[in-house]
Design a protein around this motif. Structure first.
Motif, PDB file in Angstrom:
ATOM      1  N   LEU A  67      41.035  43.584  42.535  1.00 51.42           N
ATOM      2  CA  LEU A  67      41.429  44.895  41.995  1.00 51.42           C
ATOM      3  C   LEU A  67      41.352  44.875  40.465  1.00 51.42           C
ATOM      4  N   ILE A  68      41.813  43.773  39.866  1.00 51.86           N
ATOM      5  CA  ILE A  68      41.743  43.620  38.407  1.00 51.86           C
ATOM      6  C   ILE A  68      40.282  43.555  37.955  1.00 51.86           C
ATOM      7  N   GLN A  69      39.469  42.800  38.696  1.00 52.17           N
ATOM      8  CA  GLN A  69      38.041  42.703  38.387  1.00 52.17           C
ATOM      9  C   GLN A  69      37.388  44.083  38.421  1.00 52.17           C
ATOM     10  N   SER A  70      37.720  44.852  39.458  1.00 49.32           N
ATOM     11  CA  SER A  70      37.143  46.182  39.634  1.00 49.32           C
ATOM     12  C   SER A  70      37.551  47.117  38.505  1.00 49.32           C
ATOM     13  N   ALA A  71      38.830  47.066  38.121  1.00 49.43           N
ATOM     14  CA  ALA A  71      39.325  47.943  37.054  1.00 49.43           C
ATOM     15  C   ALA A  71      38.629  47.631  35.733  1.00 49.43           C
ATOM     16  N   ILE A  72      38.516  46.343  35.404  1.00 43.48           N
ATOM     17  CA  ILE A  72      37.857  45.938  34.152  1.00 43.48           C
ATOM     18  C   ILE A  72      36.396  46.370  34.154  1.00 43.48           C
ATOM     19  N   PHE A  73      35.711  46.103  35.299  1.00 47.76           N
ATOM     20  CA  PHE A  73      34.291  46.455  35.404  1.00 47.76           C
ATOM     21  C   PHE A  73      34.076  47.966  35.262  1.00 47.76           C
ATOM     22  N   CYS A  74      34.874  48.747  35.980  1.00 47.81           N
ATOM     23  CA  CYS A  74      34.678  50.195  35.991  1.00 47.81           C
ATOM     24  C   CYS A  74      34.996  50.851  34.645  1.00 47.81           C
ATOM     25  N   PHE A  75      35.879  50.238  33.868  1.00 48.08           N
ATOM     26  CA  PHE A  75      36.227  50.808  32.564  1.00 48.08           C
ATOM     27  C   PHE A  75      35.341  50.301  31.431  1.00 48.08           C
ATOM     28  N   THR A  76      34.529  49.279  31.699  1.00 43.76           N
ATOM     29  CA  THR A  76      33.707  48.707  30.625  1.00 43.76           C
ATOM     30  C   THR A  76      32.205  48.806  30.869  1.00 43.76           C
ATOM     31  N   ASN A  77      31.767  49.099  32.111  1.00 41.41           N
ATOM     32  CA  ASN A  77      30.326  49.107  32.384  1.00 41.41           C
ATOM     33  C   ASN A  77      29.649  50.288  31.690  1.00 41.41           C
ATOM     34  N   ARG A  78      28.352  50.136  31.490  1.00 42.45           N
ATOM     35  CA  ARG A  78      27.576  51.186  30.813  1.00 42.45           C
ATOM     36  C   ARG A  78      26.530  51.809  31.726  1.00 42.45           C
ATOM     37  N   VAL A  79      26.759  51.699  33.041  1.00 39.14           N
ATOM     38  CA  VAL A  79      25.816  52.297  33.994  1.00 39.14           C
ATOM     39  C   VAL A  79      26.470  53.432  34.775  1.00 39.14           C
ATOM     40  N   GLY A  80      27.578  53.943  34.277  1.00 42.60           N
ATOM     41  CA  GLY A  80      28.188  55.148  34.835  1.00 42.60           C
ATOM     42  C   GLY A  80      28.974  54.975  36.118  1.00 42.60           C
ATOM     43  N   ILE A  81      29.530  53.783  36.379  1.00 43.20           N
ATOM     44  CA  ILE A  81      30.284  53.551  37.610  1.00 43.20           C
ATOM     45  C   ILE A  81      31.778  53.718  37.340  1.00 43.20           C
ATOM     46  N   LEU A  82      32.400  54.644  38.063  1.00 40.57           N
ATOM     47  CA  LEU A  82      33.826  54.918  37.927  1.00 40.57           C
ATOM     48  C   LEU A  82      34.601  54.209  39.033  1.00 40.57           C
ATOM     49  N   PHE A  83      35.874  53.948  38.749  1.00 38.63           N
ATOM     50  CA  PHE A  83      36.706  53.274  39.750  1.00 38.63           C
ATOM     51  C   PHE A  83      36.964  54.201  40.935  1.00 38.63           C
ATOM     52  N   SER A  84      36.866  53.657  42.153  1.00 38.10           N
ATOM     53  CA  SER A  84      37.136  54.416  43.381  1.00 38.10           C
ATOM     54  C   SER A  84      38.088  53.609  44.253  1.00 38.10           C
ATOM     55  N   PHE A  85      39.313  54.118  44.408  1.00 39.80           N
ATOM     56  CA  PHE A  85      40.291  53.423  45.243  1.00 39.80           C
ATOM     57  C   PHE A  85      39.839  53.411  46.693  1.00 39.80           C
ATOM     58  N   ASN A  86      39.167  54.484  47.126  1.00 40.81           N
ATOM     59  CA  ASN A  86      38.668  54.562  48.496  1.00 40.81           C
ATOM     60  C   ASN A  86      37.606  53.494  48.747  1.00 40.81           C
ATOM     61  N   ARG A  87      36.715  53.301  47.776  1.00 44.81           N
ATOM     62  CA  ARG A  87      35.668  52.282  47.904  1.00 44.81           C
ATOM     63  C   ARG A  87      36.283  50.888  47.948  1.00 44.81           C
ATOM     64  N   TYR A  88      37.292  50.673  47.135  1.00 46.88           N
ATOM     65  CA  TYR A  88      37.988  49.389  47.100  1.00 46.88           C
ATOM     66  C   TYR A  88      38.687  49.116  48.426  1.00 46.88           C
ATOM     67  N   CYS A  89      39.390  50.112  48.961  1.00 50.88           N
ATOM     68  CA  CYS A  89      40.130  49.940  50.227  1.00 50.88           C
ATOM     69  C   CYS A  89      39.192  49.744  51.405  1.00 50.88           C
ATOM     70  N   THR A  90      38.031  50.402  51.365  1.00 47.20           N
ATOM     71  CA  THR A  90      37.042  50.214  52.437  1.00 47.20           C
ATOM     72  C   THR A  90      36.578  48.761  52.472  1.00 47.20           C
ATOM     73  N   GLY A  91      36.310  48.195  51.291  1.00 49.32           N
ATOM     74  CA  GLY A  91      35.922  46.781  51.223  1.00 49.32           C
ATOM     75  C   GLY A  91      37.026  45.867  51.722  1.00 49.32           C
ATOM     76  N   LEU A  92      38.276  46.178  51.348  1.00 51.68           N
ATOM     77  CA  LEU A  92      39.414  45.387  51.811  1.00 51.68           C
ATOM     78  C   LEU A  92      39.521  45.406  53.331  1.00 51.68           C
ATOM     79  N   PHE A  93      39.260  46.574  53.927  1.00 49.24           N
ATOM     80  CA  PHE A  93      39.346  46.701  55.384  1.00 49.24           C
ATOM     81  C   PHE A  93      38.336  45.784  56.068  1.00 49.24           C
ATOM     82  N   TYR A  94      37.099  45.794  55.578  1.00 49.20           N
ATOM     83  CA  TYR A  94      36.072  44.943  56.188  1.00 49.20           C
ATOM     84  C   TYR A  94      36.437  43.464  56.076  1.00 49.20           C
ATOM     85  N   TYR A  95      36.993  43.080  54.936  1.00 47.77           N
ATOM     86  CA  TYR A  95      37.351  41.666  54.751  1.00 47.77           C
ATOM     87  C   TYR A  95      38.576  41.271  55.568  1.00 47.77           C
ATOM     88  N   ILE A  96      39.495  42.212  55.777  1.00 43.85           N
ATOM     89  CA  ILE A  96      40.654  41.870  56.613  1.00 43.85           C
ATOM     90  C   ILE A  96      40.222  41.706  58.074  1.00 43.85           C
TER      91      ILE A  96
END
Length: 430
Positions: A67-96
């Motif tokens: 989650l920390i990695q995602s927040a840092i990446f989404c706030f610093t990248n220069r390719v227009g990617i915004l943080f998505s809690f839904n996208r993060y939770c979907t990934g968590l579901f697959y890994y669980i």
């Protein structure tokens, strides 16, 4: 004849539902038998095993780091990617789901460790045979993936899952002297060819080389260096022939499918278009490596790799339908894990490599040790076939099975099992 105890029969049923997660669903909805059973399986294994509880704690820690990695990446990248809690939770579901599969295998081992090897072998054989029938149906039934009737995963998924079981079938044939298992292997290879599963086929060829080498090594340590030199020579010779000879297969040449992509990846030359199976994988590989170096392997967080690659490859002509999606699959499980988890993935690889080195130091390897080495190395090829492996649960079940069978910390008597299991759970099998 081994009877499966009542207290683990549900877990085998859960694993089977995961093995056929694509087919065992309500119509064409996202409601599958596996997902229906998932909450019950989580409760069961958490109650039953202290080791599994530790596994979930590790998972929660990694999820927070991601989650920390995602927040840092989404706030610093220069390719227009915004943080998505839904996208993060979907990934968590697959890994669980994956963690629950691994935990289920661990609990089965702890509750029936004396019969674990034979029980689980029988389960893998049964599932493997079922996979082959589905694989044959895909070819002969003309399945078109239109989602009109029912859902079957891509042939590359089944090709990878079959590649994961073939070494186990070989050693089953060797142990039982029943050559029906060899027949299964030959038929599987035939349908890998017919279904055009190139990476799975290359993975199986690699498995054959590794098994031959390790089997000969078991008998004579004196020829180890000679065998390595001979193997390297064989691979180099095959690549040379494929480069010089215009060998056509399924309408394309091996030069354009194998040799040219290898050269492109070494040189870092991306194709101008990413709209074929080969060019897409090459471009994904090059773009992923560049981004991993750019981020210094810090990780970009769960679920972000598909958005990143989609934005980057947009300049290299993707399918129009892919451009309409927010996220696309990398078609490479290793790249996805390395980009998303970064240094955590490096730690995981270090642990596996350390285990392999420890195994290979043994003078004479046992069947499961050979199997473990074979599957781990060959997976570098066949795990690149499926669009994504997070729902190919049988592969994780086999990895867990092999890890337990090659561990030096095996339980020795039933008394030790009481440490990991609640007495009420044990009593269910009586």
């Amino acid at each position: 004849m081994i009877k499966i105890k009542k207290n683990i029969s549900f877990l085998y049923f859960f694993l089977f539902a995961g093995a056929f997660n694509d087919i065992l669903r309500i119509g064409i909805s996202k409601i599958t038998l596996f997902r229906i059973l998932l909450p019950l399986a989580i409760i069961k294994i958490l109650l039953c095993s202290r080791n599994v509880r530790k596994l979930y704690v590790i998972y929660i820690i990694i999820a927070v780091i991601s989650l920390i990695q995602s927040a840092i990446f989404c706030f610093t990248n220069r390719v227009g990617i915004l943080f998505s809690f839904n996208r993060y939770c979907t990934g968590l579901f697959y890994y669980i789901c994956i963690i629950t599969i691994i935990g289920s295998v661990m609990v089965i081992y702890e509750l029936s460790y004396k019969n674990f090897e034979e029980e689980f072998e029988r389960y893998i054989v049964f599932v493997g045979v079922c996979y082959l029938f589905v694989f044959m149906y895909i070819y002969h039934g003309g399945y078109d993936y239109s989602y009109r009737n029912f859902i079957i995963n891509n042939p590359n998924d089944y090709g990878a899952m079959l590649a994961a079981v073939l070494p186990l079938f070989y050693f089953k044939a060797k142990k039982t002297k029943k050559y029906i298992y060899i027949v299964f292997i030959l038929i599987t290879i035939l349908y890998l060819v017919l279904n055009d599963c190139k990476l799975a086929l290359l993975g199986v060829v690699t498995q054959i080389f590794i098994i031959i080498y390790l089997e000969i090594r078991n008998k004579s340590m004196g020829y180890r260096k000679l065998l390595i030199i001979f193997s390297v020579f064989c691979v180099a010779f095959i690549l040379f022939i494929l480069d010089k000879k215009n060998i056509t297969f399924h309408g394309y040449t091996w030069r354009e499918t194998v040799i040219n992509p290898i050269k492109a990846m070494i040189n870092g030359d991306m194709y101008t278009q990413s709209n074929t199976s080969v060019s897409y994988r090459v471009n994904t590989f090059i773009a992923s490596i560049k981004w991993m170096m750019k981020t210094k392997m810090l990780g970009i967080g769960i679920g972000n790799s598909g958005v990143l690659i989609r934005n980057i490859l947009g300049e290299h002509t993707l399918y129009e339908s892919w451009m309409e999606k927010e996220s696309i699959s990398l078609h490479n499980a290793f790249l996805e894990i390395f980009i998303e988890f970064g240094f955590i993935a490096i730690i995981g690889v270090f642990v596996i490599v350390k285990k392999m080195i420890k195994i290979l130091k043994i003078t004479k390897l046992k069947s499961y040790q050979i199997c473990f080495v074979t599957i781990v190395i060959s997976s570098l090829l066949w795990l690149q076939g499926p669009s994504g492996i997070t729902t190919d649960y049988q592969i994780f079940a086999i990895f867990a099975f092999l890890l337990l069978n090659t561990s030096s910390k095996l339980l020795e008597d039933q008394d030790l099992a009481d440490k990991y299991c609640i007495k009420t759970v044990l009593n269910e099998g009586k």
